[in-house]
Design an enzyme around this catalytic site. Structure first.
Site, PDB file in Angstrom:
ATOM      1  NE  ARG A  46      14.552  29.450  -0.616  1.00 44.82           N
ATOM      2  CZ  ARG A  46      15.401  30.458  -0.358  1.00 44.82           C
ATOM      3  NH1 ARG A  46      15.437  31.035   0.834  1.00 44.82           N
ATOM      4  NH2 ARG A  46      16.201  30.912  -1.300  1.00 44.82           N
ATOM      5  CE1 TYR A  98       2.665   8.334   8.454  1.00 41.70           C
ATOM      6  CE2 TYR A  98       4.621   9.709   8.608  1.00 41.70           C
ATOM      7  CZ  TYR A  98       3.691   9.023   7.846  1.00 41.70           C
ATOM      8  OH  TYR A  98       3.800   9.041   6.482  1.00 41.70           O
ATOM      9  CG  ASP A 170       1.559  14.428  14.427  1.00 40.03           C
ATOM     10  OD1 ASP A 170       0.462  14.853  14.015  1.00 40.03           O
ATOM     11  OD2 ASP A 170       2.340  13.766  13.714  1.00 40.03           O
TER      12      ASP A 170
HETATM   13  C1  LIG Z   1       0.791  11.493   7.542  1.00 42.80           C
HETATM   14  C2  LIG Z   1       1.293  11.823   8.875  1.00 42.80           C
HETATM   15  C3  LIG Z   1       2.512  12.485   9.045  1.00 42.80           C
HETATM   16  C4  LIG Z   1       3.394  12.841   7.878  1.00 42.80           C
HETATM   17  O1  LIG Z   1       2.836  13.790   7.056  1.00 42.80           O
HETATM   18  P1  LIG Z   1       3.144  13.925   5.469  1.00 42.80           P
HETATM   19  O2  LIG Z   1       2.265  15.039   5.057  1.00 42.80           O
HETATM   20  O3  LIG Z   1       2.802  12.607   4.850  1.00 42.80           O
HETATM   21  O4  LIG Z   1       4.595  14.228   5.335  1.00 42.80           O
HETATM   22  C5  LIG Z   1       2.907  12.810  10.321  1.00 42.80           C
HETATM   23  N1  LIG Z   1       2.157  12.484  11.400  1.00 42.80           N
HETATM   24  C6  LIG Z   1       0.985  11.817  11.274  1.00 42.80           C
HETATM   25  C7  LIG Z   1       0.210  11.482  12.500  1.00 42.80           C
HETATM   26  C8  LIG Z   1       0.523  11.459  10.016  1.00 42.80           C
HETATM   27  O5  LIG Z   1      -0.623  10.789   9.897  1.00 42.80           O
END
Ligand SMILES: *Cc1c(COP(=O)(O)O)cnc(C)c1O
Length: 380
Positions: A46, A98, A170
């Site tokens: 972990r 998202y 992101d």
């Molecule tokens: C899919 C996605 C997420 C979430 O990711 P997971 O791996 O599904 O938890 C966050 N931001 C964006 C832009 C995504 O496309």
């Protein structure tokens, strides 16, 4: 070293014990200690695992950052960032997000006393106007999901640093091959490695990259304390995906550009959202901050919901499924799939209509993809 070379070698030196050219899957929960408290860098998986560490180093390098951390999902990575905050803090987030990120802000962290307001990503002043005395962080995606809007990261980084806020981007839709937010002034980059970094639709994972030492220390502490880490096998699969990121992204983009041009003039398609099209209002900004436009296209179909249903049911190469960024092409209906959690009124306000369809363009032959779309559009 350049991007393609780092994707294959960074963090991935041959194994020092056996010479194994490929980083082994260290499928172990714990590590032998030479004496009490004396270990060889790893104690418990972990806290740290060599396969995960290789992935963390590789992703950090590709984003041009100092420190990388891998998580069990993109949402786990997002949760780690939010753990930097405390009750009473405020976040300004872009208003095209998202659905799962919105759900975390509104349905999970709100009840812990974290406030979030949403700024119009098309209004350069909206973020600054939304800042309050308790604001700590700005959160954006670019390109956004699902409308593929482009947010001026450099501009926002000026706003963030002037107000001593962290800017979090992101970068899932662009991947580090096409966009490196840290170089544009962002403080933390978030990835769902489930998407382009993994690239093969076979794992769920997330990652964070930052060059801020203190921020990294807090995030790493959280990663170990909360424990939402990826296992060695999933880490290995992402690492394997990362090696081919550059060539995959070039193909995704080539195919997406070809299809966007085809869709733009198709009579059954009323609007195409793709920042690579010169007609897109985001094209110039995308050119400025990205080196390519990635593989995501959204379209609006003439013909309402029944038309959308006929379209997705006639597709043969595109698979109806959530997610994106894999080698295979996927189609999704944001209003009832990825963005259903945000509710109809909020979707309307954000321009996510029932006619909107999102395409994740894969790396199949582009003519097969065009023929598939053409056939299905004929039924709309
Ligand atoms: C899919 C996605 C997420 C979430 O990711 P997971 O791996 O599904 O938890 C966050 N931001 C964006 C832009 C995504 O496309």
């Amino acid at each position: 070293m350049r991007f393609e070379t780092r994707a294959i070698h960074e963090g991935q030196k041959p194994d020092p014990v056996t010479g194994s050219v490929i980083t082994p899957v260290y499928q172990t929960s714990t590590f032998e200690q030479d004496a009490i408290g004396v270990h060889r860098g790893y104690e418990y998986s972990r806290t740290g695992n060599p396969t995960r560490a290789a992935l963390e180093e590789a992703v950090a390098s590709l984003e041009g950052g100092e420190y990388g951390l891998a998580f069990a999902s993109g949402q786990a990575a997002t949760t780690a960032v939010l753990s930097l905050l405390k009750t009473g803090d405020h976040v300004v987030a872009g208003d095209d997000l998202y659905g799962g990120t919105w759900r975390l802000f509104e349905r999970v962290f709100k009840k812990w006393g974290l406030e979030t307001s949403y700024a119009d990503v098309d209004d350069a002043n909206a973020f600054e106007k939304a800042i309050r005395p308790n604001t700590k962080l700005i959160w954006v995606e670019s390109p956004t999901n699902p409308l593929l809007k482009i947010v001026d990261i450099e501009n926002l980084s000026t706003v963030a640093s002037k107000n001593q806020l962290l800017l979090v981007v992101d970068n899932t839709f662009a991947s580090p091959y096409f966009q490196r937010p840290l170089e544009l002034g962002a403080d933390i980059v978030v990835h769902s490695t489930t998407k382009y970094l993994g690239g093969h639709s076979d794992i769920i994972g997330g990652a964070l990259v930052t060059s801020r030492k203190r921020v990294h220390e807090v995030l790493k502490y959280y990663q170990n304390a909360a424990g939402s880490v990826p296992g060695p096998w999933d880490s290995w699969l992402v690492l394997r995906g990362v090696k081919t990121l550059a060539i995959r992204m070039r193909e995704h983009e080539k195919n997406a550009t070809f299809l966007a041009e085809f869709l733009e003039v198709h009579p059954k398609v009323s609007k195409v959202y793709y920042p690579g099209l010169p007609s897109s209002e985001y094209h110039l900004l995308a050119r400025k901050q990205m080196s390519g436009f990635s593989g995501m296209i959204s379209i609006e179909l003439a013909g309402g919901l029944p038309g959308v249903e006929r379209f997705v049911s006639r597709l043969e190469v595109f698979t109806l499924a959530e997610s994106l960024g894999g080698v295979e092409s996927l189609v999704c209906h944001p209003a009832r799939m990825t963005h259903s959690s945000i509710g109809e009124r909020e979707r309307r306000r954000r321009g996510i209509s029932d006619n909107l369809v999102r395409l994740s363009v894969g790396i199949e032959n582009k003519e097969d993809l065009r023929e598939d779309l053409e056939r299905a559009l004929g039924e709309v």
